[in-house]
Design a protein around this motif. Sequence first.
Motif, short mmCIF file in Angstrom:
data_model
loop_
_atom_site.label_atom_id
_atom_site.label_comp_id
_atom_site.label_asym_id
_atom_site.label_seq_id
_atom_site.Cartn_x
_atom_site.Cartn_y
_atom_site.Cartn_z
N ASP A 170 0.75 -1.31 -0.10
CA ASP A 170 0.02 0.07 -0.16
C ASP A 170 0.93 1.53 0.20
N ILE A 171 1.92 1.30 0.85
CA ILE A 171 2.99 2.27 0.79
C ILE A 171 3.43 2.52 -0.68
N ALA A 172 3.95 1.74 -0.96
CA ALA A 172 4.27 1.59 -2.72
C ALA A 172 3.39 2.15 -3.54
N GLY A 173 2.19 1.79 -3.28
CA GLY A 173 1.00 2.53 -4.14
C GLY A 173 0.41 4.03 -3.63
N GLY A 174 1.26 4.45 -2.78
CA GLY A 174 0.99 5.77 -2.58
C GLY A 174 0.10 6.21 -0.97
N LYS A 175 -0.21 5.07 -0.42
CA LYS A 175 -1.12 5.12 0.77
C LYS A 175 -0.28 5.48 2.00
N HIS A 176 -1.07 5.92 3.15
CA HIS A 176 -0.58 6.04 4.33
C HIS A 176 0.90 7.18 4.37
N LEU A 177 0.58 7.96 3.83
CA LEU A 177 1.39 9.10 3.74
C LEU A 177 0.83 10.52 4.10
N LEU A 178 1.44 11.39 4.74
CA LEU A 178 0.81 12.62 5.16
C LEU A 178 0.25 13.45 4.16
N GLU A 179 -0.85 13.98 4.41
CA GLU A 179 -1.57 14.81 3.37
C GLU A 179 -0.96 16.00 2.77
N SER A 180 -0.02 16.36 3.70
CA SER A 180 0.87 17.59 3.15
C SER A 180 1.92 16.89 2.05
N SER A 181 2.17 15.75 1.90
CA SER A 181 2.93 14.90 1.21
C SER A 181 2.27 14.63 -0.39
N ILE A 182 0.92 15.08 -0.59
CA ILE A 182 0.51 14.73 -1.64
C ILE A 182 1.17 15.21 -2.77
N VAL A 183 1.26 14.41 -3.90
CA VAL A 183 1.58 14.71 -5.41
C VAL A 183 0.83 13.89 -6.19
N THR A 184 1.16 13.82 -7.55
CA THR A 184 0.49 13.16 -8.14
C THR A 184 1.10 11.82 -8.76
N LYS A 185 2.36 11.76 -8.12
CA LYS A 185 2.96 10.39 -8.38
C LYS A 185 3.46 9.66 -7.21
N PRO A 186 3.02 8.38 -7.05
CA PRO A 186 3.61 7.90 -5.84
C PRO A 186 5.09 7.73 -5.81
N PRO A 187 5.83 8.36 -4.70
CA PRO A 187 7.09 8.38 -4.82
C PRO A 187 7.63 6.99 -4.19
N PRO A 188 8.85 6.76 -4.75
CA PRO A 188 9.67 5.34 -4.50
C PRO A 188 9.92 4.96 -3.12
#
Length: 460
Positions: A137-155
Amino acid sequence: MPPMISTHISCLVLSSVLLLANAFTQHFSTGINFPSQPHKAATTARYSTITYQDATKNDLQISPSENKPGLGKVAIIAGATGYIGRAVVRECVARGYHTVSLVRNVTYALTDDALSGSSLVMCDVGNEDELNTIVQDIAGGKHLLESSIVTKPPPIDLMVSCLASASGIESEVYAIDYAATLSFLNAGRANQARHFVLLSAFCCRNPLLKLQQAKLKFEAKLAEQQDMTYSIVRPTAFFKSVSGQFESILKGNSYVLFGDGTVTHCNPICERDLATYMCDSALESFEKERWGKVLNIGGPDEPLSNRKLAEMMFESIGKKPKFVYVPTEIFDVSIGMIEWIAKNFPSEKWEDVLETAKIGKYYAVEDMLTTKEVEKFGERKMMDHFEQIAKDGQDPFTPVRATAIISQTLEALPVLSVSLPIGLGLASKPDLVQNVVASSPLANVPLLVANLMDGSLWLN
């Protein structure tokens, strides 16, 4: 050489503290708990579940700077609420990583400001399927802070394991130091994580204990895989590990030394310096020096004997040093006795007690010291730490030893001479010993023989 405590006193310490555990139940229940310094309450939410949008439009390009090498990347820390794990979380957040802290209890973790700036994700690291799902899920972009939102899941750039069993008994070390850590590694491999940093232990160089053998078994698995680059970091000792008698001497008790106080030497490393070293190890600039390697690391101090550490501690609080001495042979006596009991009254509990006794001896007689300049790191020294805790109070993660009991007991010689026959009598009747131990509230946990000596918890 200072006077040594005689053998019959050693036997008494053994019988009074180990075998007559129920007689000291009140002392143990209040004497070896962690100090109750509360964490500051969190003021903002740090956990959310975010799914990233499709990356085909409006990608946000982030160029990591020299001071923020983690920008646009994810770091996942297992064992995030531990002594070193907390420092690693702080370091990763400071480096700009989308930092994910895997914790057992989010409610508790929210009260710890050391985890501020990281996402807190509840995870049972012993559950392989749950761990795999969360990392996916983290690799897919989940479980990150709202302030971290971008359009592409970071590696996932960095995975750090600070997992370690609390007791060192066989069942725990193979469940945590090996199996859970292996599951964490495999989850990273399955989700294209780049670099894995393992917090191991300097003592693995001489693996006489189950905990060291479990760590080495995982290290072998880490080295044989080829999906992730890695660094194995083996610190000598932690500042908290050599500060356990601070509360006792602050109350006027003598410092308990094993042998003559110069049997072992160490150069502990500050948790903040260690976290810096561990995170640096993932950088491409350290590829040749630290990737695919076992890295022994200690602090900047010259070799410090146990007696020297004690003298520094007394100096920090402005008191004249005073000591009591216990021969290291006490561990041979206790180990021999427990081995006899374990052989004649087989049980997992006695095997755990035996292993804990061996842990106690190991750290009473083995150096946790590296003298190579390349293996010394950081600027913060032990005296800096002692002066700080003398001023601000003990670190809440410092294990408070039961040495105050030993110190007081050894200074009460008339009482000892009366109780000696009782202790030796119990030692000759293992069935009675078993009943005594079983009747104690401590019966459901291994007897912490390791807590009888100051260096016993130089574990990671």
